[in-house]
Motif scaffolding. Sequence first.
Motif, PDB file in Angstrom:
ATOM      1  N   GLY A  98       0.785  -1.230   0.000  1.00 51.60           N
ATOM      2  CA  GLY A  98       0.000   0.000   0.000  1.00 51.60           C
ATOM      3  C   GLY A  98       0.814   1.275   0.000  1.00 51.60           C
ATOM      4  O   GLY A  98       0.260   2.367  -0.059  1.00 51.60           O
ATOM      5  N   VAL A  99       2.142   1.183   0.079  1.00 50.44           N
ATOM      6  CA  VAL A  99       3.008   2.366   0.092  1.00 50.44           C
ATOM      7  C   VAL A  99       3.866   2.335  -1.167  1.00 50.44           C
ATOM      8  O   VAL A  99       4.612   1.383  -1.388  1.00 50.44           O
ATOM      9  CB  VAL A  99       3.920   2.381   1.345  1.00 50.44           C
ATOM     10  CG1 VAL A  99       4.837   3.585   1.323  1.00 50.44           C
ATOM     11  CG2 VAL A  99       3.082   2.350   2.607  1.00 50.44           C
ATOM     12  N   LEU A 100       3.744   3.378  -1.993  1.00 49.62           N
ATOM     13  CA  LEU A 100       4.524   3.429  -3.230  1.00 49.62           C
ATOM     14  C   LEU A 100       5.977   3.790  -2.946  1.00 49.62           C
ATOM     15  O   LEU A 100       6.268   4.604  -2.070  1.00 49.62           O
ATOM     16  CB  LEU A 100       3.924   4.446  -4.196  1.00 49.62           C
ATOM     17  CG  LEU A 100       2.566   4.087  -4.783  1.00 49.62           C
ATOM     18  CD1 LEU A 100       2.059   5.212  -5.681  1.00 49.62           C
ATOM     19  CD2 LEU A 100       2.630   2.772  -5.551  1.00 49.62           C
ATOM     20  N   LEU A 101       6.879   3.179  -3.722  1.00 49.80           N
ATOM     21  CA  LEU A 101       8.304   3.504  -3.625  1.00 49.80           C
ATOM     22  C   LEU A 101       8.586   4.861  -4.248  1.00 49.80           C
ATOM     23  O   LEU A 101       7.948   5.231  -5.229  1.00 49.80           O
ATOM     24  CB  LEU A 101       9.128   2.467  -4.404  1.00 49.80           C
ATOM     25  CG  LEU A 101       9.342   1.115  -3.782  1.00 49.80           C
ATOM     26  CD1 LEU A 101       9.981   0.187  -4.799  1.00 49.80           C
ATOM     27  CD2 LEU A 101      10.228   1.229  -2.566  1.00 49.80           C
ATOM     28  N   PRO A 102       9.567   5.575  -3.734  1.00 48.01           N
ATOM     29  CA  PRO A 102      10.025   6.759  -4.470  1.00 48.01           C
ATOM     30  C   PRO A 102      10.763   6.277  -5.712  1.00 48.01           C
ATOM     31  O   PRO A 102      11.528   5.309  -5.659  1.00 48.01           O
ATOM     32  CB  PRO A 102      10.971   7.449  -3.484  1.00 48.01           C
ATOM     33  CG  PRO A 102      11.408   6.369  -2.552  1.00 48.01           C
ATOM     34  CD  PRO A 102      10.291   5.372  -2.496  1.00 48.01           C
ATOM     35  N   LEU A 103      10.516   6.896  -6.839  1.00 46.37           N
ATOM     36  CA  LEU A 103      11.151   6.513  -8.094  1.00 46.37           C
ATOM     37  C   LEU A 103      12.223   7.520  -8.464  1.00 46.37           C
ATOM     38  O   LEU A 103      12.336   8.576  -7.846  1.00 46.37           O
ATOM     39  CB  LEU A 103      10.090   6.380  -9.186  1.00 46.37           C
ATOM     40  CG  LEU A 103       8.943   5.411  -8.853  1.00 46.37           C
ATOM     41  CD1 LEU A 103       7.918   5.399  -9.969  1.00 46.37           C
ATOM     42  CD2 LEU A 103       9.449   4.019  -8.569  1.00 46.37           C
ATOM     43  N   ASN A 104      13.027   7.209  -9.469  1.00 45.30           N
ATOM     44  CA  ASN A 104      14.139   8.054  -9.914  1.00 45.30           C
ATOM     45  C   ASN A 104      15.144   8.264  -8.784  1.00 45.30           C
ATOM     46  O   ASN A 104      15.579   9.381  -8.516  1.00 45.30           O
ATOM     47  CB  ASN A 104      13.630   9.389 -10.460  1.00 45.30           C
ATOM     48  CG  ASN A 104      12.774   9.197 -11.682  1.00 45.30           C
ATOM     49  OD1 ASN A 104      13.230   8.613 -12.655  1.00 45.30           O
ATOM     50  ND2 ASN A 104      11.536   9.643 -11.617  1.00 45.30           N
ATOM     51  N   VAL A 105      15.526   7.176  -8.145  1.00 43.88           N
ATOM     52  CA  VAL A 105      16.434   7.197  -7.005  1.00 43.88           C
ATOM     53  C   VAL A 105      17.867   6.968  -7.485  1.00 43.88           C
ATOM     54  O   VAL A 105      18.134   6.051  -8.260  1.00 43.88           O
ATOM     55  CB  VAL A 105      16.032   6.100  -5.990  1.00 43.88           C
ATOM     56  CG1 VAL A 105      17.042   5.980  -4.870  1.00 43.88           C
ATOM     57  CG2 VAL A 105      14.642   6.380  -5.439  1.00 43.88           C
ATOM     58  N   LEU A 106      18.795   7.802  -7.039  1.00 45.08           N
ATOM     59  CA  LEU A 106      20.203   7.616  -7.387  1.00 45.08           C
ATOM     60  C   LEU A 106      20.766   6.446  -6.595  1.00 45.08           C
ATOM     61  O   LEU A 106      20.492   6.297  -5.406  1.00 45.08           O
ATOM     62  CB  LEU A 106      21.003   8.881  -7.093  1.00 45.08           C
ATOM     63  CG  LEU A 106      20.633  10.099  -7.923  1.00 45.08           C
ATOM     64  CD1 LEU A 106      21.498  11.295  -7.532  1.00 45.08           C
ATOM     65  CD2 LEU A 106      20.761   9.828  -9.404  1.00 45.08           C
ATOM     66  N   SER A 107      21.570   5.621  -7.280  1.00 48.43           N
ATOM     67  CA  SER A 107      22.124   4.425  -6.656  1.00 48.43           C
ATOM     68  C   SER A 107      23.552   4.229  -7.159  1.00 48.43           C
ATOM     69  O   SER A 107      23.770   3.729  -8.260  1.00 48.43           O
ATOM     70  CB  SER A 107      21.246   3.208  -6.991  1.00 48.43           C
ATOM     71  OG  SER A 107      21.668   2.082  -6.277  1.00 48.43           O
ATOM     72  N   SER A 108      24.503   4.616  -6.362  1.00 47.54           N
ATOM     73  CA  SER A 108      25.915   4.583  -6.759  1.00 47.54           C
ATOM     74  C   SER A 108      26.438   3.158  -6.847  1.00 47.54           C
ATOM     75  O   SER A 108      26.252   2.355  -5.935  1.00 47.54           O
ATOM     76  CB  SER A 108      26.738   5.378  -5.752  1.00 47.54           C
ATOM     77  OG  SER A 108      28.083   5.390  -6.141  1.00 47.54           O
ATOM     78  N   GLY A 109      27.086   2.831  -7.970  1.00 47.11           N
ATOM     79  CA  GLY A 109      27.724   1.536  -8.141  1.00 47.11           C
ATOM     80  C   GLY A 109      26.784   0.347  -8.163  1.00 47.11           C
ATOM     81  O   GLY A 109      27.207  -0.777  -7.924  1.00 47.11           O
ATOM     82  N   ASN A 110      25.536   0.546  -8.479  1.00 49.18           N
ATOM     83  CA  ASN A 110      24.538  -0.513  -8.438  1.00 49.18           C
ATOM     84  C   ASN A 110      24.745  -1.493  -9.596  1.00 49.18           C
ATOM     85  O   ASN A 110      24.443  -1.189 -10.742  1.00 49.18           O
ATOM     86  CB  ASN A 110      23.131   0.083  -8.476  1.00 49.18           C
ATOM     87  CG  ASN A 110      22.053  -0.932  -8.249  1.00 49.18           C
ATOM     88  OD1 ASN A 110      22.078  -2.022  -8.791  1.00 49.18           O
ATOM     89  ND2 ASN A 110      21.062  -0.561  -7.447  1.00 49.18           N
ATOM     90  N   VAL A 111      25.261  -2.682  -9.281  1.00 47.00           N
ATOM     91  CA  VAL A 111      25.565  -3.672 -10.316  1.00 47.00           C
ATOM     92  C   VAL A 111      24.298  -4.189 -11.002  1.00 47.00           C
ATOM     93  O   VAL A 111      24.351  -4.600 -12.164  1.00 47.00           O
ATOM     94  CB  VAL A 111      26.399  -4.852  -9.760  1.00 47.00           C
ATOM     95  CG1 VAL A 111      27.765  -4.387  -9.305  1.00 47.00           C
ATOM     96  CG2 VAL A 111      25.660  -5.577  -8.648  1.00 47.00           C
ATOM     97  N   ASP A 112      23.175  -4.151 -10.305  1.00 46.14           N
ATOM     98  CA  ASP A 112      21.919  -4.581 -10.912  1.00 46.14           C
ATOM     99  C   ASP A 112      21.465  -3.603 -11.989  1.00 46.14           C
ATOM    100  O   ASP A 112      21.021  -4.016 -13.062  1.00 46.14           O
ATOM    101  CB  ASP A 112      20.819  -4.695  -9.857  1.00 46.14           C
ATOM    102  CG  ASP A 112      21.138  -5.732  -8.799  1.00 46.14           C
ATOM    103  OD1 ASP A 112      21.813  -6.735  -9.137  1.00 46.14           O
ATOM    104  OD2 ASP A 112      20.725  -5.540  -7.651  1.00 46.14           O
ATOM    105  N   MET A 113      21.570  -2.312 -11.712  1.00 44.39           N
ATOM    106  CA  MET A 113      21.184  -1.326 -12.711  1.00 44.39           C
ATOM    107  C   MET A 113      22.134  -1.373 -13.907  1.00 44.39           C
ATOM    108  O   MET A 113      21.708  -1.231 -15.043  1.00 44.39           O
ATOM    109  CB  MET A 113      21.151   0.083 -12.108  1.00 44.39           C
ATOM    110  CG  MET A 113      20.012   0.311 -11.135  1.00 44.39           C
ATOM    111  SD  MET A 113      18.369   0.091 -11.869  1.00 44.39           S
ATOM    112  CE  MET A 113      17.875  -1.502 -11.208  1.00 44.39           C
TER     113      MET A 113
END
Length: 123
Positions: A98-113
């Motif tokens: 029921g709680v939406l995630l904040p989108l367009n989040v910066l993620s340093s070194g994120n191997v998944d992205m």
Amino acid sequence: MGEGARKWKSDSTFQSYATTAQLTRPGPSTLWVFIDEREDGINDGWFATDPDNQQGIYTIVDYPASYHNRAGGLSFADGHSEIHKWKDGGTIPVLRPGVLLPLNVLSSGNVDMQWLQERSTAK
């Protein structure tokens, strides 16, 4: 870029694909077509990544699902599908129904992205 191809945002150096004939880089076996998206991140009718990262700082535009033991399903343009295990905690925040995630989040070194973006488009 081939005829009919367009950029997903005006200042991007990466392409989007309008026809299957344009799926030459990185190729159909590498380009995902469908992806499981997290229920708390669905805000529109499409899933986006931002390949225009700056020095390893990625933007998580939309979050992939992680319902399969920290993994999510993707299908690719050549017809195969995969369950990919996400490794970075930033990719799999705690689900709060029921709680939406904040989108367009910066993620340093994120191997998944990085992994996802390499399978989303090419220059």
